[in-house]
Design an enzyme around this catalytic site. Sequence first.
Site, mmCIF file in Angstrom:
data_model
loop_
_atom_site.group_PDB
_atom_site.id
_atom_site.type_symbol
_atom_site.label_atom_id
_atom_site.label_comp_id
_atom_site.label_asym_id
_atom_site.label_seq_id
_atom_site.Cartn_x
_atom_site.Cartn_y
_atom_site.Cartn_z
ATOM 1 N N ASN A 1 -6.537 -21.661 39.903
ATOM 2 C CA ASN A 1 -7.895 -21.739 39.356
ATOM 3 C C ASN A 1 -7.803 -22.390 37.971
ATOM 4 O O ASN A 1 -7.422 -21.739 37.004
ATOM 5 C CB ASN A 1 -8.485 -20.320 39.264
ATOM 6 C CG ASN A 1 -9.862 -20.304 38.626
ATOM 7 O OD1 ASN A 1 -10.470 -21.361 38.423
ATOM 8 N ND2 ASN A 1 -10.358 -19.126 38.305
ATOM 9 N N LYS B 1 -10.165 -23.431 36.122
ATOM 10 C CA LYS B 1 -11.325 -23.095 35.277
ATOM 11 C C LYS B 1 -11.861 -24.362 34.597
ATOM 12 O O LYS B 1 -11.850 -25.429 35.213
ATOM 13 C CB LYS B 1 -10.941 -22.007 34.271
ATOM 14 C CG LYS B 1 -10.262 -20.813 34.958
ATOM 15 C CD LYS B 1 -10.061 -19.623 34.077
ATOM 16 C CE LYS B 1 -9.398 -18.502 34.864
ATOM 17 N NZ LYS B 1 -9.229 -17.278 34.112
ATOM 18 N N HIS C 1 -16.352 -14.767 40.422
ATOM 19 C CA HIS C 1 -15.311 -14.594 39.409
ATOM 20 C C HIS C 1 -15.910 -13.846 38.216
ATOM 21 O O HIS C 1 -17.074 -14.051 37.865
ATOM 22 C CB HIS C 1 -14.771 -15.962 38.972
ATOM 23 C CG HIS C 1 -13.531 -15.823 38.138
ATOM 24 N ND1 HIS C 1 -13.579 -15.471 36.816
ATOM 25 C CD2 HIS C 1 -12.219 -15.950 38.459
ATOM 26 C CE1 HIS C 1 -12.336 -15.399 36.348
ATOM 27 N NE2 HIS C 1 -11.501 -15.685 37.328
ATOM 28 N N GLU D 1 -15.649 -14.213 35.149
ATOM 29 C CA GLU D 1 -16.176 -15.062 34.073
ATOM 30 C C GLU D 1 -17.595 -15.524 34.383
ATOM 31 O O GLU D 1 -18.400 -15.733 33.473
ATOM 32 C CB GLU D 1 -15.225 -16.252 33.834
ATOM 33 C CG GLU D 1 -13.947 -15.792 33.140
ATOM 34 C CD GLU D 1 -12.709 -16.608 33.439
ATOM 35 O OE1 GLU D 1 -12.830 -17.713 33.993
ATOM 36 O OE2 GLU D 1 -11.605 -16.117 33.125
ATOM 37 N N GLU E 1 -8.959 -8.572 40.869
ATOM 38 C CA GLU E 1 -8.615 -9.014 39.521
ATOM 39 C C GLU E 1 -9.091 -7.981 38.495
ATOM 40 O O GLU E 1 -10.296 -7.929 38.190
ATOM 41 C CB GLU E 1 -9.302 -10.348 39.213
ATOM 42 C CG GLU E 1 -8.904 -11.462 40.147
ATOM 43 C CD GLU E 1 -9.050 -12.829 39.482
ATOM 44 O OE1 GLU E 1 -8.026 -13.460 39.227
ATOM 45 O OE2 GLU E 1 -10.187 -13.226 39.186
ATOM 46 N N GLY F 1 -6.013 -13.551 31.707
ATOM 47 C CA GLY F 1 -5.712 -14.385 30.534
ATOM 48 C C GLY F 1 -5.020 -13.651 29.398
ATOM 49 O O GLY F 1 -4.984 -14.134 28.273
ATOM 50 N N SER G 1 -3.159 -12.604 34.968
ATOM 51 C CA SER G 1 -1.886 -12.836 34.276
ATOM 52 C C SER G 1 -0.679 -12.882 35.216
ATOM 53 O O SER G 1 0.402 -12.389 34.894
ATOM 54 C CB SER G 1 -1.672 -11.793 33.177
ATOM 55 O OG SER G 1 -2.648 -11.960 32.163
HETATM 56 P P1 PGA Z 1 -5.065 -15.704 34.530
HETATM 57 O O1 PGA Z 1 -6.464 -15.947 35.266
HETATM 58 O O2 PGA Z 1 -3.972 -15.936 35.540
HETATM 59 O O3 PGA Z 1 -5.039 -16.708 33.414
HETATM 60 O O4 PGA Z 1 -5.065 -14.294 34.043
HETATM 61 C C1 PGA Z 1 -6.682 -15.433 36.553
HETATM 62 C C2 PGA Z 1 -8.096 -15.675 36.994
HETATM 63 O O5 PGA Z 1 -9.018 -15.615 36.156
HETATM 64 O O6 PGA Z 1 -8.346 -15.921 38.170
#
Ligand code: PGA
Length: 250
Positions: free
Chosen positions: A8, A10, A94, A96, A166, A172, A213
Amino acid sequence: MKSIIIANWKMNLSPGQETELTSAFKKELNSKKNQEVVICPSFLGLEKVAGILKGADLVLGAQDAFWEKAGAYTGQISPKFLKELGCEYAILGHSERRENLNETDEMVNKKVSACLENEMTPIICVGENFDQKQEGQTHFVVLHQLSQALKNIDLVEDEKLIIAYEPVWVIGRGQAVDPEEAEDVFEIIHQTLVDLYPSTIVKNNIRLIYGGSVDVDNAAGFMALDLCHGFLVGGASLDVERFAGVLNST
Ligand code: PGA
């Protein structure tokens, strides 16, 4: 069932940077036999990335999809059009988007339905935030998001789903949860799915994956879990070596 590792990207890369990274992935990554690797660039990068991926063992996905096929919906992207560009998957709900755009469970549900109708596989994201975790609400939140996302969704034989657990508070952060913590939630998700669908459908059509992460040093621990079939990878998917490391330990 094959494991699935989803990159992903983003809104981290410009369309030009996305084509560069896709070319590097095509050159450097060797997905294993029993592994499916999906790249989700921005909408702007999709067409060029699709061109580069031709003939490669990598699959194209989108970071979202709207619930209507076509019409007066300014700024939205139809799953039908995404399918036309070669997208097989779409990330839906997601955290976000839930946080920044107030995306609701109802919207996610409509998007799931629209993606299936257009022969795309939804990647449904569920997970608790830090406050919910502190309040002991994790199971409730995940169960609620999942059952709402799947409301009135009847999966027929060749329709597939990916459920990405998640924990929002580790996205992140560079520090994932312990695999045991994820396992506990995977079990709740699995039980919910068994309550909703025939067991053959749950076994053959639905994969549970972990996100938050994920990196070279922690991927193997999650893959050792019976219910974990892969990853949704953010940060580590922006670097060829780190992403290759995740694939290798999967
Ligand atoms: P990350 O993001 O691996 O940077 O924690 C995962 C995600 O948001 O799908």
